[in-house]
Design an enzyme around this catalytic site. Structure first.
Site, PDB file in Angstrom:
ATOM      1  N   LYS A  11       0.841  -1.207   0.000  1.00 10.92           N
ATOM      2  CA  LYS A  11       0.000   0.000   0.000  1.00 10.92           C
ATOM      3  C   LYS A  11       0.877   1.259   0.000  1.00 10.92           C
ATOM      4  CE  LYS A  11      -3.977  -2.202   2.332  1.00 10.92           C
ATOM      5  NZ  LYS A  11      -4.736  -2.268   3.616  1.00 10.92           N
ATOM      6  N   ARG A 120      -0.756 -14.674   4.256  1.00 11.75           N
ATOM      7  CA  ARG A 120      -1.456 -14.021   5.371  1.00 11.75           C
ATOM      8  C   ARG A 120      -0.664 -14.189   6.685  1.00 11.75           C
ATOM      9  NH1 ARG A 120      -6.180 -10.906   4.431  1.00 11.75           N
ATOM     10  NH2 ARG A 120      -7.074 -11.688   6.362  1.00 11.75           N
ATOM     11  N   THR A 126      -4.311  -8.042  10.677  1.00 10.41           N
ATOM     12  CA  THR A 126      -4.800  -6.836   9.999  1.00 10.41           C
ATOM     13  C   THR A 126      -4.487  -5.572  10.802  1.00 10.41           C
ATOM     14  OG1 THR A 126      -6.644  -8.101   9.092  1.00 10.41           O
ATOM     15  CG2 THR A 126      -6.908  -5.710   9.154  1.00 10.41           C
ATOM     16  N   ARG A 137       3.714  -6.884   9.276  1.00 11.93           N
ATOM     17  CA  ARG A 137       2.998  -5.787   9.944  1.00 11.93           C
ATOM     18  C   ARG A 137       3.508  -5.609  11.374  1.00 11.93           C
ATOM     19  NH1 ARG A 137      -2.847  -7.691   7.658  1.00 11.93           N
ATOM     20  NH2 ARG A 137      -3.028  -6.321   5.836  1.00 11.93           N
ATOM     21  N   ASN A 157      -1.718  -0.228   7.381  1.00 10.85           N
ATOM     22  CA  ASN A 157      -1.096  -1.524   7.697  1.00 10.85           C
ATOM     23  C   ASN A 157      -0.241  -2.108   6.574  1.00 10.85           C
ATOM     24  OD1 ASN A 157      -3.158  -2.162   5.994  1.00 10.85           O
ATOM     25  ND2 ASN A 157      -4.232  -3.529   7.411  1.00 10.85           N
ATOM     26  N   HIS A 160      -1.998  -5.255   1.487  1.00 14.88           N
ATOM     27  CA  HIS A 160      -3.220  -6.022   1.288  1.00 14.88           C
ATOM     28  C   HIS A 160      -2.812  -7.406   0.826  1.00 14.88           C
ATOM     29  CE1 HIS A 160      -7.037  -7.524  -0.071  1.00 14.88           C
ATOM     30  NE2 HIS A 160      -6.375  -7.962  -1.128  1.00 14.88           N
TER      31      HIS A 160
HETATM   32  P1  GDP Z   1      -7.043  -7.565   5.659  1.00 15.24           P
HETATM   33  O1  GDP Z   1      -7.596  -8.602   4.724  1.00 15.24           O
HETATM   34  O2  GDP Z   1      -6.119  -8.149   6.695  1.00 15.24           O
HETATM   35  O3  GDP Z   1      -6.421  -6.384   4.964  1.00 15.24           O
HETATM   36  O4  GDP Z   1      -8.290  -6.979   6.494  1.00 15.24           O
HETATM   37  P2  GDP Z   1      -9.812  -6.715   6.097  1.00 15.24           P
HETATM   38  O5  GDP Z   1     -10.111  -7.295   4.746  1.00 15.24           O
HETATM   39  O6  GDP Z   1     -10.640  -7.142   7.247  1.00 15.24           O
HETATM   40  O7  GDP Z   1      -9.869  -5.124   6.020  1.00 15.24           O
HETATM   41  C1  GDP Z   1      -9.451  -4.401   4.897  1.00 15.24           C
HETATM   42  C2  GDP Z   1      -8.705  -3.156   5.351  1.00 15.24           C
HETATM   43  O8  GDP Z   1      -9.585  -2.298   6.073  1.00 15.24           O
HETATM   44  C3  GDP Z   1      -7.567  -3.418   6.330  1.00 15.24           C
HETATM   45  O9  GDP Z   1      -6.376  -3.824   5.673  1.00 15.24           O
HETATM   46  C4  GDP Z   1      -7.434  -2.083   7.029  1.00 15.24           C
HETATM   47  O10 GDP Z   1      -6.644  -1.166   6.281  1.00 15.24           O
HETATM   48  C5  GDP Z   1      -8.870  -1.580   7.074  1.00 15.24           C
HETATM   49  N1  GDP Z   1      -9.557  -1.887   8.362  1.00 15.24           N
HETATM   50  C6  GDP Z   1      -9.835  -3.117   8.853  1.00 15.24           C
HETATM   51  N2  GDP Z   1     -10.487  -3.036  10.029  1.00 15.24           N
HETATM   52  C7  GDP Z   1     -10.631  -1.708  10.285  1.00 15.24           C
HETATM   53  C8  GDP Z   1     -11.226  -0.964  11.379  1.00 15.24           C
HETATM   54  O11 GDP Z   1     -11.761  -1.512  12.346  1.00 15.24           O
HETATM   55  N3  GDP Z   1     -11.196   0.401  11.293  1.00 15.24           N
HETATM   56  C9  GDP Z   1     -10.607   1.047  10.228  1.00 15.24           C
HETATM   57  N4  GDP Z   1     -10.611   2.397  10.252  1.00 15.24           N
HETATM   58  N5  GDP Z   1     -10.034   0.384   9.209  1.00 15.24           N
HETATM   59  C10 GDP Z   1     -10.039  -0.967   9.223  1.00 15.24           C
HETATM   60 MG    MG Z   2      -9.193  -8.598   3.449  1.00 19.89          MG
END
Ligand code: GDP
Ligand code: MG
Length: 193
Positions: A11, A120, A126, A137, A157, A160
């Site tokens: 990112k 992952r 995340t 991370r 973070n 992706h």
């Molecule tokens: P990933 O697959 O590990 O990237 O996580 P997810 O698919 O659940 O979420 C997508 C992206 O949303 C994450 O990489 C974070 O940048 C963002 N994100 C996830 N959870 C939160 C949250 O609770 N609050 C905020 N502001 N952003 C979040």
């Molecule tokens: Mg995801």
């Protein structure tokens, strides 16, 4: 043998911090093969459509985020004007798209044994504040959802990484055409497998 392909995006924070090399190294040294790679400055639309318009997915994201507000004793209505999980999920999708299109990203397709789950694991939780040391991370980031939510932005973070096979397929097709994906043999394959 479960040979899989998965999509990774470094990112904009990862690119701007000069972490392309260190991040790529983690995946390459674990034995994952880079079969496609390019730098892209995504438009807002391209970033938006990376995240599917899936109500169930947005609802889950909203529910997960609501837990953070409860955990930290924050009132979501005070911060973002709603405590409806679907509304919060939609908001996070907007924040994510803004984040992803805020600068260049490096898009990568990795191939390997159980590539989706292995990537992952190497990437880590995340939420950087909960990501273990030794993960990318965990070693390079520290943002928290409470801070991100209170500032109405995505959790920063670095990466992706696709979460499951259908997601990987959809995302690889979103970022790459088939002629941008390559086939070759790594010299350590004979020794490792
Ligand atoms: P990933 O697959 O590990 O990237 O996580 P997810 O698919 O659940 O979420 C997508 C992206 O949303 C994450 O990489 C974070 O940048 C963002 N994100 C996830 N959870 C939160 C949250 O609770 N609050 C905020 N502001 N952003 C979040
Ligand atoms: Mg995801």
């Amino acid at each position: 043998m479960k040979l899989e392909r998965t999509l990774v995006l470094i990112k904009p924070d990862g690119v701007k911090r000069g972490l392309i090399g260190p991040i790529m190294e983690r995946y390459e040294r674990a034995g994952l093969k880079v079969i496609a790679m390019k730098m892209v400055t995504a438009s807002r639309d391209q970033a938006m459509s990376h995240y599917p318009v899936n109500e169930e997915h947005m609802q889950l994201m909203g529910e997960k985020s609501l837990k953070t507000y409860v955990e930290y004793g924050l009132d979501p209505i005070e911060y973002i004007g709603t405590n409806n999980p679907l509304e919060i999920g939609k908001m996070i999708r907007e924040w994510n798209s803004e984040y992803l299109s805020s600068g260049p990203v490096v898009a990568i397709v990795l191939e390997g044994i159980h590539a989706i789950s292995n990537v992952r694991l190497l990437t880590g939780n995340t939420l950087p504040t909960f990501a273990l040391p030794g993960t990318i991370r965990g070693d390079f980031s520290i943002d928290s959802p409470a801070l991100a939510n209170s500032r109405k932005r995505a959790v920063i973070n670095l990466i992706h990484a696709s979460g499951e096979p259908e997601e990987a397929e959809r995302e690889i097709n979103h970022w790459f055409t088939s002629d941008e994906i390559h086939t070759y043999k790594r010299s350590d394959e004979d020794v490792m497998f």
